[in-house]
Design a protein around this motif. Sequence first.
Motif, PDB file in Angstrom:
ATOM      1  N   SER A  98       0.834  -1.194   0.000  1.00  0.00           N
ATOM      2  CA  SER A  98       0.000   0.000   0.000  1.00  0.00           C
ATOM      3  C   SER A  98       0.874   1.251   0.000  1.00  0.00           C
ATOM      4  O   SER A  98       0.503   2.284  -0.528  1.00  0.00           O
ATOM      5  CB  SER A  98      -0.957   0.010   1.186  1.00  0.00           C
ATOM      6  OG  SER A  98      -0.254   0.205   2.377  1.00  0.00           O
ATOM      7  N   LEU A  99       2.088   1.136   0.583  1.00  0.00           N
ATOM      8  CA  LEU A  99       3.052   2.237   0.511  1.00  0.00           C
ATOM      9  C   LEU A  99       3.496   2.430  -0.927  1.00  0.00           C
ATOM     10  O   LEU A  99       3.563   3.534  -1.439  1.00  0.00           O
ATOM     11  CB  LEU A  99       4.286   1.923   1.356  1.00  0.00           C
ATOM     12  CG  LEU A  99       4.350   2.497   2.763  1.00  0.00           C
ATOM     13  CD1 LEU A  99       5.655   2.092   3.425  1.00  0.00           C
ATOM     14  CD2 LEU A  99       4.255   4.014   2.718  1.00  0.00           C
ATOM     15  N   ALA A 100       3.803   1.327  -1.577  1.00  0.00           N
ATOM     16  CA  ALA A 100       4.265   1.369  -2.956  1.00  0.00           C
ATOM     17  C   ALA A 100       3.203   1.982  -3.859  1.00  0.00           C
ATOM     18  O   ALA A 100       3.524   2.679  -4.811  1.00  0.00           O
ATOM     19  CB  ALA A 100       4.617  -0.033  -3.436  1.00  0.00           C
TER      20      ALA A 100
ATOM     21  N   GLY B  85       9.605  10.488  -1.812  1.00  0.00           N
ATOM     22  CA  GLY B  85      10.961  10.112  -2.195  1.00  0.00           C
ATOM     23  C   GLY B  85      11.062   9.044  -3.261  1.00  0.00           C
ATOM     24  O   GLY B  85      12.146   8.534  -3.525  1.00  0.00           O
ATOM     25  N   HIS B  86       9.947   8.704  -3.885  1.00  0.00           N
ATOM     26  CA  HIS B  86       9.981   7.669  -4.914  1.00  0.00           C
ATOM     27  C   HIS B  86       9.938   8.274  -6.315  1.00  0.00           C
ATOM     28  O   HIS B  86       9.245   9.249  -6.554  1.00  0.00           O
ATOM     29  CB  HIS B  86       8.804   6.708  -4.742  1.00  0.00           C
ATOM     30  CG  HIS B  86       8.881   5.924  -3.470  1.00  0.00           C
ATOM     31  ND1 HIS B  86       7.796   5.704  -2.665  1.00  0.00           N
ATOM     32  CD2 HIS B  86       9.935   5.318  -2.883  1.00  0.00           C
ATOM     33  CE1 HIS B  86       8.183   4.997  -1.615  1.00  0.00           C
ATOM     34  NE2 HIS B  86       9.468   4.748  -1.730  1.00  0.00           N
ATOM     35  N   LYS B  87      10.675   7.646  -7.203  1.00  0.00           N
ATOM     36  CA  LYS B  87      10.717   8.117  -8.592  1.00  0.00           C
ATOM     37  C   LYS B  87       9.796   7.268  -9.455  1.00  0.00           C
ATOM     38  O   LYS B  87       9.740   6.044  -9.284  1.00  0.00           O
ATOM     39  CB  LYS B  87      12.135   7.984  -9.147  1.00  0.00           C
ATOM     40  CG  LYS B  87      13.107   8.967  -8.560  1.00  0.00           C
ATOM     41  CD  LYS B  87      14.485   8.720  -9.143  1.00  0.00           C
ATOM     42  CE  LYS B  87      15.506   9.689  -8.541  1.00  0.00           C
ATOM     43  NZ  LYS B  87      16.850   9.373  -9.021  1.00  0.00           N
TER      44      LYS B  87
ATOM     45  N   ALA C 125       1.478   4.392  -3.234  1.00  0.00           N
ATOM     46  CA  ALA C 125       1.431   5.844  -3.052  1.00  0.00           C
ATOM     47  C   ALA C 125       2.393   6.590  -3.973  1.00  0.00           C
ATOM     48  O   ALA C 125       2.486   7.795  -3.905  1.00  0.00           O
ATOM     49  CB  ALA C 125       1.732   6.192  -1.596  1.00  0.00           C
ATOM     50  N   HIS C 126       3.104   5.887  -4.818  1.00  0.00           N
ATOM     51  CA  HIS C 126       3.974   6.569  -5.784  1.00  0.00           C
ATOM     52  C   HIS C 126       3.156   7.476  -6.678  1.00  0.00           C
ATOM     53  O   HIS C 126       1.964   7.251  -6.866  1.00  0.00           O
ATOM     54  CB  HIS C 126       4.693   5.549  -6.672  1.00  0.00           C
ATOM     55  CG  HIS C 126       5.649   4.694  -5.933  1.00  0.00           C
ATOM     56  ND1 HIS C 126       6.462   3.791  -6.554  1.00  0.00           N
ATOM     57  CD2 HIS C 126       5.916   4.604  -4.626  1.00  0.00           C
ATOM     58  CE1 HIS C 126       7.191   3.180  -5.651  1.00  0.00           C
ATOM     59  NE2 HIS C 126       6.880   3.657  -4.475  1.00  0.00           N
ATOM     60  N   ALA C 127       3.822   8.493  -7.212  1.00  0.00           N
ATOM     61  CA  ALA C 127       3.119   9.434  -8.086  1.00  0.00           C
ATOM     62  C   ALA C 127       2.877   8.801  -9.454  1.00  0.00           C
ATOM     63  O   ALA C 127       3.802   8.548 -10.213  1.00  0.00           O
ATOM     64  CB  ALA C 127       3.930  10.709  -8.223  1.00  0.00           C
TER      65      ALA C 127
HETATM   66 CU   LIG Z   1       6.088   6.114  -3.269  1.00  0.00          CU
END
Ligand SMILES: [Cu+2]
Length: 125
Positions: free
Chosen positions: A23-25, A113-115, A27-29
Amino acid sequence: MQKKRIYRMVIALAAAGLMAFSSLAAAHAHLQFSLPAAKAQVTTSPDALTLNFSEDIEAAFSGITLLDSAQTPVATANARVESDQKNRLIVGLSQPLKAGSYQVNWHVLSVDGHKTAGSYRFSVK
Ligand SMILES: [Cu+2]
């Protein structure tokens, strides 16, 4: 019996951890929509490209490359994030786009902080 119960608990905890992680993953844009839209055929050149993401993004580490049908980069202004809507990336165009097809290659850094990166095409008639 006791061992089996502990084993089951470990499995359940691991599954819960995996679910929390995924579920964190999620949240990426991700690109939600753009203007011009993907696959759109517009009749007049836009003044800017607008890309709406599912999360707020960092302008300094986000941007696009606009390529024409010959895969030649087209000059654009620097990408900026709308001040009151930080999930919206705006890239001004220095001059009107000629008729033809275009590819937008985007990359963004979300505030977590995710690309992420992707591309889409549109054309100007
Ligand atoms: Cu993310």
